[in-house]
Design a protein around this motif. Structure first.
Motif, mmCIF file in Angstrom:
data_model
loop_
_atom_site.group_PDB
_atom_site.id
_atom_site.type_symbol
_atom_site.label_atom_id
_atom_site.label_comp_id
_atom_site.label_asym_id
_atom_site.label_seq_id
_atom_site.Cartn_x
_atom_site.Cartn_y
_atom_site.Cartn_z
ATOM 1 N N ARG A 5 26.768 -4.333 -6.230
ATOM 2 C CA ARG A 5 26.945 -5.271 -7.335
ATOM 3 C C ARG A 5 26.515 -4.648 -8.647
ATOM 4 O O ARG A 5 25.727 -3.706 -8.678
ATOM 5 N N ARG A 8 24.657 -7.353 -15.302
ATOM 6 C CA ARG A 8 25.475 -8.120 -16.226
ATOM 7 C C ARG A 8 25.549 -7.519 -17.624
ATOM 8 O O ARG A 8 26.194 -8.076 -18.486
ATOM 9 N N SER A 12 31.776 -3.573 -17.745
ATOM 10 C CA SER A 12 32.943 -2.715 -17.553
ATOM 11 C C SER A 12 32.562 -1.243 -17.578
ATOM 12 O O SER A 12 33.136 -0.435 -16.833
ATOM 13 N N GLU A 37 42.869 -5.971 -8.359
ATOM 14 C CA GLU A 37 41.929 -6.447 -9.370
ATOM 15 C C GLU A 37 41.028 -7.548 -8.827
ATOM 16 O O GLU A 37 39.814 -7.544 -9.036
ATOM 17 N N ARG A 38 41.632 -8.498 -8.113
ATOM 18 C CA ARG A 38 40.864 -9.621 -7.558
ATOM 19 C C ARG A 38 39.825 -9.125 -6.557
ATOM 20 O O ARG A 38 38.689 -9.597 -6.535
ATOM 21 N N ALA A 41 36.913 -7.333 -8.341
ATOM 22 C CA ALA A 41 36.057 -8.316 -8.990
ATOM 23 C C ALA A 41 35.119 -8.968 -7.975
ATOM 24 O O ALA A 41 33.924 -9.169 -8.237
ATOM 25 N N VAL A 46 31.931 -9.231 -10.535
ATOM 26 C CA VAL A 46 32.227 -9.248 -11.971
ATOM 27 C C VAL A 46 33.522 -10.019 -12.198
ATOM 28 O O VAL A 46 34.235 -10.372 -11.248
ATOM 29 N N ASN A 47 33.834 -10.291 -13.455
ATOM 30 C CA ASN A 47 35.085 -10.982 -13.728
ATOM 31 C C ASN A 47 36.249 -9.994 -13.813
ATOM 32 O O ASN A 47 36.057 -8.783 -13.920
ATOM 33 N N ARG A 48 37.438 -10.503 -13.775
ATOM 34 C CA ARG A 48 38.624 -9.641 -13.724
ATOM 35 C C ARG A 48 38.853 -8.911 -15.041
ATOM 36 O O ARG A 48 39.449 -7.838 -15.056
ATOM 37 N N HIS A 49 38.371 -9.472 -16.136
ATOM 38 C CA HIS A 49 38.491 -8.775 -17.422
ATOM 39 C C HIS A 49 37.715 -7.462 -17.384
ATOM 40 O O HIS A 49 38.198 -6.425 -17.868
ATOM 41 N N ALA A 50 36.515 -7.482 -16.806
ATOM 42 C CA ALA A 50 35.720 -6.259 -16.691
ATOM 43 C C ALA A 50 36.445 -5.224 -15.835
ATOM 44 O O ALA A 50 36.414 -4.017 -16.128
#
Length: 237
Positions: A5, A8, A12, A37-38, A41, A46-50
């Motif tokens: 993991r 935060r 990215s 991508e999913r 994440a 993390v979120n998909r934007h990262a």
């Protein structure tokens, strides 16, 4: 593979580093596809934007490419990556496979320096010779202070590389002495034999001033190559 993991902060950037290291180490082999991508994440929390930002940086470094089918494929970095990859390697002591980045960068430095000396002898402006000879004389004035010699060395070689008229060499020089490629972080005591050879520096300056490019190239290569064996001894740098 154990779940890993990401903190935060700078998410990215951290994800890019993890994926980059997996590619460079061969954990993610060339020709294989990155997880979707999913899935990435979820694996790293993390979120998909990262994930998108990290993969974008991998693309920019030529470590991956997006195939026509939409999958992100790992590339053979030895064939696709450029020198900018070295910017992203935080520990120059860590080998990449059989490669020692500091040793390799010093070998590159010797090659560029030798050819820059040759070109400088041929292309330098008439008023540059005096500055190059005067800068070489600084080695004798400084004596055995390796830190001061290291600073003088950068200033002297900058004159030579600028005199070569080769912009690519100048940009590579900036990366080499700035630590980007590992050379800037080499302790000066590991380059003592090179730095303390005042006679070789003075002679090289004279050869450039005399426009003897072939002799300047040979001497520059011998001088700069002296630092390579000392740095090549693993665990001593």
């Amino acid at each position: 593979m154990a779940e890993q993991r990401i903190r935060r902060t700078a998410v990215s950037d951290q994800l890019f580093s993890v994926l980059r290291d997996r590619i460079l180490s061969g954990v993610l082999a060339d020709g294989t596809a990155l997880k979707a991508e999913r899935e990435l994440a979820a694996e790293f929390g993390v979120n998909r934007h990262a994930v998108r930002e990290a993969v974008k940086r991998l693309q920019q470094a030529r470590l991956v490419e997006v195939s026509h089918g939409g999958r992100t494929m790992v590339l053979d970095w030895r064939r696709t990556a450029g020198l900018d990859l070295a910017v992203h390697i935080p520990d120059p002591d860590r080998p990449l496979g059989s490669h020692d980045l500091r040793r390799d960068a010093l070998e590159m430095r010797a090659c560029i320096g030798a050819d820059a000396a040759r070109l400088c002898a041929a292309r330098r402006p008439d008023n540059a010779a005096q500055a190059i000879v005067a800068a070489a004389a600084r080695y004798a004035e400084i004596g055995a202070d390796l830190a001061a010699l290291g600073a003088a060395d950068i200033a002297w070689w900058r004159l030579i590389v600028e005199g070569s008229g080769n912009l690519a060499y100048l940009l590579a020089f900036n990366s080499l002495v700035g630590g980007t490629l590992g050379v800037g972080e080499v302790p000066t005591d590991r380059r003592a034999e090179e730095l303390l050879d005042v006679g070789a520096h003075l002679r090289l300056a004279e050869l450039i001033a005399a426009r003897d490019g072939e002799a300047a190239e040979r001497l520059a290569r011998r001088l700069l190559s002296r630092s390579v064996p000392a740095v090549s001894q693993r665990g001593t740098v």
